[in-house]
Design a protein around this motif. Structure first.
Motif, short mmCIF file in Angstrom:
data_model
loop_
_atom_site.label_atom_id
_atom_site.label_comp_id
_atom_site.label_asym_id
_atom_site.label_seq_id
_atom_site.Cartn_x
_atom_site.Cartn_y
_atom_site.Cartn_z
N LEU A 19 0.54 -1.17 0.10
CA LEU A 19 -0.19 0.07 0.05
C LEU A 19 0.86 1.03 0.22
CD1 LEU A 19 -2.87 1.39 0.52
CD2 LEU A 19 -2.57 1.25 2.38
N PHE A 20 2.21 1.35 1.07
CA PHE A 20 2.66 2.97 1.03
C PHE A 20 3.31 2.30 -0.08
CE2 PHE A 20 6.39 4.21 1.95
CZ PHE A 20 6.57 5.79 2.95
N THR A 21 3.66 1.47 -1.05
CA THR A 21 4.66 1.99 -2.19
C THR A 21 3.95 1.98 -3.55
OG1 THR A 21 6.19 -0.36 -1.14
CG2 THR A 21 6.33 0.69 -3.96
N ILE A 22 2.58 1.37 -3.38
CA ILE A 22 1.41 2.18 -4.25
C ILE A 22 1.58 3.70 -3.93
CG2 ILE A 22 -0.47 2.11 -4.81
CD1 ILE A 22 -1.13 -0.98 -4.75
N LEU A 23 1.39 4.34 -2.67
CA LEU A 23 0.69 5.83 -3.11
C LEU A 23 1.87 6.70 -3.75
CD1 LEU A 23 -0.98 5.55 0.41
CD2 LEU A 23 -1.94 5.61 -1.30
N MET A 24 3.04 5.73 -2.18
CA MET A 24 4.56 6.45 -2.59
C MET A 24 4.67 6.92 -4.86
SD MET A 24 6.84 8.50 -1.30
CE MET A 24 6.83 8.21 0.24
N VAL A 25 4.57 5.73 -5.02
CA VAL A 25 4.54 6.02 -5.97
C VAL A 25 3.72 6.47 -7.27
CG1 VAL A 25 4.22 3.93 -9.02
CG2 VAL A 25 6.31 3.24 -6.79
N PHE A 26 2.12 6.61 -7.34
CA PHE A 26 2.08 7.46 -7.45
C PHE A 26 1.67 8.48 -7.71
CE2 PHE A 26 -2.66 10.38 -7.33
CZ PHE A 26 -2.61 9.43 -8.34
N VAL A 27 2.24 9.13 -6.38
CA VAL A 27 2.15 10.76 -6.24
C VAL A 27 3.90 11.27 -7.27
CG1 VAL A 27 3.05 12.24 -4.23
CG2 VAL A 27 1.14 10.58 -4.11
N MET A 28 4.81 10.14 -6.84
CA MET A 28 6.67 10.34 -7.23
C MET A 28 5.80 10.74 -8.75
SD MET A 28 8.21 11.17 -5.10
CE MET A 28 9.80 11.36 -6.15
N VAL A 29 5.35 9.25 -9.48
CA VAL A 29 5.33 9.09 -11.33
C VAL A 29 4.32 10.32 -11.47
CG1 VAL A 29 4.60 7.84 -12.72
CG2 VAL A 29 6.05 7.13 -11.25
N CYS A 30 2.87 10.68 -11.08
CA CYS A 30 2.11 11.73 -11.67
C CYS A 30 2.85 12.87 -11.65
CB CYS A 30 1.37 11.98 -10.56
SG CYS A 30 -0.36 10.69 -10.42
N ALA A 31 4.14 13.10 -10.57
CA ALA A 31 4.76 14.60 -10.55
C ALA A 31 5.84 14.66 -11.48
CB ALA A 31 4.89 15.01 -9.08
N MET A 32 6.70 13.39 -11.64
CA MET A 32 8.03 13.41 -13.04
C MET A 32 6.75 13.40 -14.27
SD MET A 32 9.94 14.06 -10.76
CE MET A 32 11.13 13.39 -12.02
N ILE A 33 5.74 12.29 -14.18
CA ILE A 33 5.34 12.64 -15.74
C ILE A 33 5.13 14.15 -16.01
CG2 ILE A 33 3.33 12.03 -17.14
CD1 ILE A 33 3.35 9.79 -16.08
N CYS A 34 4.30 14.88 -14.96
CA CYS A 34 3.94 16.30 -15.46
C CYS A 34 5.19 17.04 -16.14
CB CYS A 34 3.19 16.70 -14.54
SG CYS A 34 1.88 16.30 -14.04
N TYR A 35 6.28 17.16 -14.93
CA TYR A 35 7.53 17.88 -14.91
C TYR A 35 8.01 17.72 -16.39
CZ TYR A 35 12.15 18.98 -14.27
OH TYR A 35 13.45 19.21 -14.29
#
Length: 158
Positions: free
Chosen positions: A10-26
């Protein structure tokens, strides 16, 4: 910190979602020359591809290595928890950034071509500052807060 395999997932899914969304947008904003509303819509096209890649890399490779490095330097029972969190976060960025930049280079920036190494290196260099900033100052605190609240609501310790 997660205490069970389920919590770790669960923690990894949450972290991956927040990091990947931001880095894709960036990265889309960099490619477009700036941030616009369309960046967020375009990010949803890459998200279903990059999320599983990031989850597998983080859960199976990077997370265990980051923890191994951290716990070789700090004793869990004696060290300040902030140092453990920072060490795992920094090690994760250090390892994930070039791996995810390579995945993005292969999948979205022309793939296997004569300039691939140069594109990958440039992407990695551009991504490091944002990944470190976002992980340490936004994603890490936000995800730990959400995860802690979820564990508290379930009556578990996270």
């Amino acid at each position: 910190m997660p205490k069970s395999l389920g919590q770790e997932i669960l923690f990894t899914i949450l972290m991956v979602f927040v990091m990947v969304c931001a880095m894709i947008c960036y990265n889309i904003a960099l490619a477009m020359g700036g941030l616009s509303n369309s960046v967020f819509l375009l990010a949803f096209h890459e998200l279903p591809i990059m999320m599983p890649v990031a989850f597998v890399l983080d859960f199976l490779i990077v997370g265990p290595i980051a923890k191994k490095i951290t716990f070789s330097k700090f004793n869990l029972g004696e060290a300040n928890p902030v140092f453990i969190i920072l060490s795992i976060s920094i090690c994760s960025v250090w390892l994930m950034c070039p791996l995810m930049s390579l995945a993005a280079t292969i999948l979205f920036k022309g793939g296997f071509q004569k300039e691939m190494i140069s594109i990958w290196l440039q992407t990695t260099v551009f991504n490091y500052p944002m990944a470190a900033f976002w992980q340490l100052l936004v994603a890490g605190p936000v995800v730990r807060g959400i995860f802690g609240a979820m564990m508290k609501a379930k009556g578990e310790r996270g």
